[in-house]
Design an enzyme around this catalytic site. Sequence first.
Site, PDB file in Angstrom:
ATOM      1  N   GLU A  67       0.813  -1.215   0.000  1.00 12.47           N
ATOM      2  CA  GLU A  67       0.000   0.000   0.000  1.00 12.47           C
ATOM      3  C   GLU A  67       0.843   1.260   0.000  1.00 12.47           C
ATOM      4  OE1 GLU A  67      -0.599  -2.710   1.778  1.00 12.47           O
ATOM      5  OE2 GLU A  67      -2.647  -3.299   1.253  1.00 12.47           O
ATOM      6  N   HIS A 136     -11.121  -5.115  10.001  1.00 12.56           N
ATOM      7  CA  HIS A 136     -11.764  -4.876   8.697  1.00 12.56           C
ATOM      8  C   HIS A 136     -13.018  -4.014   8.815  1.00 12.56           C
ATOM      9  CE1 HIS A 136      -9.214  -8.042   7.033  1.00 12.56           C
ATOM     10  NE2 HIS A 136      -9.743  -7.859   5.856  1.00 12.56           N
TER      11      HIS A 136
HETATM   12  C1  TPP Z   1      -2.490  -4.754   4.294  1.00 10.34           C
HETATM   13  C2  TPP Z   1      -3.579  -5.517   3.645  1.00 10.34           C
HETATM   14  N1  TPP Z   1      -3.817  -5.315   2.333  1.00 10.34           N
HETATM   15  C3  TPP Z   1      -4.798  -6.018   1.714  1.00 10.34           C
HETATM   16  C4  TPP Z   1      -5.552  -6.930   2.394  1.00 10.34           C
HETATM   17  C5  TPP Z   1      -6.629  -7.745   1.691  1.00 10.34           C
HETATM   18  N2  TPP Z   1      -6.177  -9.123   1.511  1.00 10.34           N
HETATM   19  C6  TPP Z   1      -6.454 -10.049   2.433  1.00 10.34           C
HETATM   20  S1  TPP Z   1      -5.706 -11.500   2.103  1.00 10.34           S
HETATM   21  C7  TPP Z   1      -4.977 -10.898   0.717  1.00 10.34           C
HETATM   22  C8  TPP Z   1      -4.076 -11.782  -0.071  1.00 10.34           C
HETATM   23  C9  TPP Z   1      -2.881 -12.190   0.704  1.00 10.34           C
HETATM   24  O1  TPP Z   1      -2.173 -13.152   0.033  1.00 10.34           O
HETATM   25  P1  TPP Z   1      -1.047 -14.035   0.694  1.00 10.34           P
HETATM   26  O2  TPP Z   1      -0.194 -13.214   1.584  1.00 10.34           O
HETATM   27  O3  TPP Z   1      -0.383 -14.756  -0.394  1.00 10.34           O
HETATM   28  O4  TPP Z   1      -1.833 -15.053   1.629  1.00 10.34           O
HETATM   29  P2  TPP Z   1      -2.916 -16.157   1.220  1.00 10.34           P
HETATM   30  O5  TPP Z   1      -4.251 -15.491   1.317  1.00 10.34           O
HETATM   31  O6  TPP Z   1      -2.611 -16.637  -0.139  1.00 10.34           O
HETATM   32  O7  TPP Z   1      -2.801 -17.229   2.249  1.00 10.34           O
HETATM   33  C10 TPP Z   1      -5.362  -9.578   0.512  1.00 10.34           C
HETATM   34  C11 TPP Z   1      -4.970  -8.772  -0.642  1.00 10.34           C
HETATM   35  C12 TPP Z   1      -5.296  -7.070   3.773  1.00 10.34           C
HETATM   36  N3  TPP Z   1      -6.021  -7.911   4.531  1.00 10.34           N
HETATM   37  N4  TPP Z   1      -4.308  -6.375   4.357  1.00 10.34           N
END
Ligand code: TPP
Lengths: 331, 359
Positions: A67, A136
């Site tokens: 971000e 959230h």
């Molecule tokens: C700082 C932040 N940005 C965006 C999000 C929204 N979000 C939640 S999970 C996710 C994907 C994360 O991917 P990864 O780290 O690969 O974990 P996975 O879900 O694949 O286990 C996003 C974009 C968030 N929760 N926190």
Amino acid sequence: MGASGTAEPKTTYREAMREAIREALRSDDRVFLMGEDVGRYGGCFGVSFGLLEEFGPERVRDTPLSESAFVGAGIGAALAGMRPIVEIMTVNFSLLALDQILNNAATLLHMSGGQLPVPIVIRMTTGAGRQLAAQHSHSLEGWYAHIPGIRVLAPATIEDARHMLAPALADPDPVLIFEHGSLYGLAGELRPPTRPVDLDHAAIRRPGTDISLITYGGSLPKALAAADELAAEGVDAEVIDLRTLRPLDDAAVAASVARTHRAVLVDEAWRTGSLAAEVSARIAERSFYELDAPVERVCSAEVPIPYARRLEEAALPQSADIVAAAHRAVD
Amino acid sequence: MSLARPARTRQATAAPKPAQKSARSSRAPRAVPPAGRPAARHRADLLEAMLRIRRFEERCVELYSAAKIRGFVHLYIGEEAVAVGVNEVLTPEDAVVSTYREHGHALARGITAEAVMAEMYGKTTGCSGGRGGSMHLFDASRRFYGGSAIVAGGLPLAAGLALAGRMRGQNHVTCCFFGDGAFAEGEFHETANLAALWNLPLLLACENNLYAMGTALAREHAQADLAMRAASYGMPAWAVDGMDAEAVEQAARRAVEGIRAGTGPHFLELRTYRFRAHSMYDPDRYRDKAEVEQWKARDPINRLTDRMREDGQPVDEELEQIERRITEEIDHAVEAAEKAPEEPAENLLRHVTSARQGG
Ligand SMILES: Cc1ncc(C[n+]2csc(CCOP(=O)(O)OP(=O)(O)O)c2C)c(N)n1
Ligand SMILES: [Mg+2]
């Protein structure tokens, strides 16, 4: 909103926002959209669905989870002549970019002695109501409204979702747009605006004479529901939608209070240090002698928003709380 | 030996670190397989731990459809070998920091299905008192510092837990799970540098499931070799087959032994895949169905049972018993969650600050 039973085509808040972005991308090639999952995925709330196919990956740009970097990059692009629309999934994650927003976007014009305006638009979802718990669900737009140098918008209707973006992009300074998560599904007939939509004025969503319910964003439907309930009890409430949280339309608030002599402020943020507190202070400053009752505030309880449904409901402003506050002011 | 691909081991190029001082106890890590537990028994335990997570989450899907569970729910199905393999090498004194995709981490850590289910129901008997839900499971008694739903938000916290352990002379390891998406956040890179600089007893367990929500690895990372990039911070880093519980356990054991010996943070890139959508809200339009099927063919549970069968272990009887136990356990968890009380609204302001009620 929108008559039922007729064959009028309905537009959702989500679609209205998408149409606004589409129009901006079509009409100005300096405009581009970027953020996490805005392209292939279509936006985490589906706002940008289909835009990648229409405008391509240069202008509908997926970003990694970073971000601070992509908001900062948006600020840089704005400095260099582009008109970025940056989407942050929710206000909760915008805290990772708060430094860029406050220390760069909001201050560069002033620190540079007027040389560096930052024409960026940053959109994000805000608010609670879907049992998403404390990381959230918060409503932090009031924090952003604290910052000089930026404009803060909270479209609460389909019309504003559709029409606030163009003037936001035309603004030479940073504009933050807060979209309450509960509004995306709001559906109704989208009428063409009768006059140009401006970013300076609050709107009277329902005229009334007995009390002013002053609110914005996701709390507007609750305030309107409360006004209906009050009407059934013989109390004629006026509902003011602030629309622009910074700069505040003091004149509209003062005019409403001059008509009704009573005010209830409804704000989903925590009560302490809230926008509701700011508006309340301004009423005290400008309209003290108009008041027939103390100003009432209906805000979220001072607690990180809990997951359990009953607790979440208890933490958030509800129509019944607004009705009760109105009664305290009127009775 | 089953370590599918210990992959590349890239040691740090930085100068060797001084061994950790002042560790009061240097508990010997468990041998492979754990001393006193025959290999066959150990495999059955791994299998049971993975199946518990799988069946628990399958039940969660049903309960979500029935609107018993709400909010965001992120399933771990397909990734069970990671939580189970890593957990095998952690002691109860070690600390664990997790993400929002954490049912597997929590159950592997020993938080009961009953406590997790009650949390998903938002009941007072939940492991976070109903205030956290699926994304925020906690259990201080098990040093499970829980679910962070801000991607990468747990990493700095984990560095601090590791630092405190070291400052207090304890030879504890902190294990932080996070995703490939989190690897792109500044918080990961800041933490990796800090941990390496301070030689912290931290296991960075990166669950590379190839997607961050709808964004594929290659579209979120210019250099998608995450282990190599982690190594550039000056820490040992390996990629591991995250669909193989035994391979994960073995790699984790090696890393944790290194950490306990005072050689600082270690990074594991656990190559895995989620079989289900990102969350219950995700229509999953961004993945090729054939790709999902290919990964399902590497299901960590089948993988282990196949191996047990090949080695002549009577796996079918074992499976029957395990399934029966787990069904009972989950039935009981659901029943208990159904019956458990909801927190009354009067208690809304509890736990906001420690000393006072509310505010
Ligand atoms: C700082 C932040 N940005 C965006 C999000 C929204 N979000 C939640 S999970 C996710 C994907 C994360 O991917 P990864 O780290 O690969 O974990 P996975 O879900 O694949 O286990 C996003 C974009 C968030 N929760 N926190
Ligand atoms: Mg991932």
